[in-house]
Scaffold this motif. Structure first.
Motif, PDB file in Angstrom:
ATOM      1  N   SER A  51      27.788  56.871  72.371  1.00  0.00           N
ATOM      2  CA  SER A  51      28.672  57.490  73.348  1.00  0.00           C
ATOM      3  C   SER A  51      30.061  56.895  73.147  1.00  0.00           C
ATOM      4  O   SER A  51      30.216  55.873  72.472  1.00  0.00           O
ATOM      5  CB  SER A  51      28.187  57.213  74.771  1.00  0.00           C
ATOM      6  OG  SER A  51      28.336  55.834  75.068  1.00  0.00           O
ATOM      7  N   THR A  84      24.406  66.142  74.824  1.00  0.00           N
ATOM      8  CA  THR A  84      23.058  65.607  74.964  1.00  0.00           C
ATOM      9  C   THR A  84      22.221  66.571  75.801  1.00  0.00           C
ATOM     10  O   THR A  84      22.755  67.325  76.611  1.00  0.00           O
ATOM     11  CB  THR A  84      23.063  64.224  75.652  1.00  0.00           C
ATOM     12  OG1 THR A  84      23.554  64.371  76.978  1.00  0.00           O
ATOM     13  CG2 THR A  84      23.919  63.235  74.898  1.00  0.00           C
ATOM     14  N   LEU A  92      27.883  62.612  72.557  1.00  0.00           N
ATOM     15  CA  LEU A  92      27.584  61.554  71.601  1.00  0.00           C
ATOM     16  C   LEU A  92      28.411  61.788  70.343  1.00  0.00           C
ATOM     17  O   LEU A  92      28.756  62.925  70.016  1.00  0.00           O
ATOM     18  CB  LEU A  92      26.096  61.543  71.276  1.00  0.00           C
ATOM     19  CG  LEU A  92      25.171  61.220  72.438  1.00  0.00           C
ATOM     20  CD1 LEU A  92      23.714  61.312  72.003  1.00  0.00           C
ATOM     21  CD2 LEU A  92      25.464  59.847  73.014  1.00  0.00           C
TER      22      LEU A  92
END
Length: 144
Positions: A51, A84, A92
């Motif tokens: 992240s 995600t 991400l």
């Protein structure tokens, strides 16, 4: 011990910086800042997609700083943000093919520089240095 710690900490910092700068000088032909190639290398070398906050933590920068850096790297097509399944707001970071190619160049240059730097360091000295650094790293990680 206080003087030894200060001298050690200073030398560790200067050595780390000198190594990054040596690699940076070798990679100047790519036209990227040190921050850019370090970020791409961190993402490419991670076990799983990171992240933005994880990348910021790895690089030791503030969240606001990482946003503009990631934006630049996305525009350069070195990384991309992927959604995600759990939280569509959370993105991400993964490297693109161009980012992988950059990572390989960085890794090859870093390996070559490492060989040059360590050619006059005895294997036994290197083993001791790595053991000491591993102990310091573990002790640092365990601090609250």
């Amino acid at each position: 011990m206080d003087t030894e710690y200060k001298s050690f900490a200073k030398l560790l910092h200067l050595t780390s910086r000198a190594l990054r700068m040596a690699i940076d000088r070798r990679l100047k032909y790519l036209g990227l800042s040190q921050a850019s190639w370090v970020a791409v290398a961190a993402i490419a070398g991670a076990q799983a997609p990171l992240s933005q906050s994880e990348l910021a933590q790895i690089l030791g920068v503030e969240g606001a700083t990482i946003v503009s850096m990631v934006d630049r790297l996305v525009k350069l097509d070195l990384i991309q943000r992927i959604a995600t399944a759990r939280d569509r707001r959370k993105k991400l970071l993964v490297v693109t093919d161009a980012g992988k190619a950059l990572y390989e160049k960085v890794r090859m240059e870093a390996d070559a520089i490492g060989k040059e730097i360590l050619e006059n360091v005895a294997e036994q000295d290197m083993q001791v240095a790595m053991q000491v650094l591993a102990k310091i790293h573990a002790a640092t990680e365990s601090l609250a």
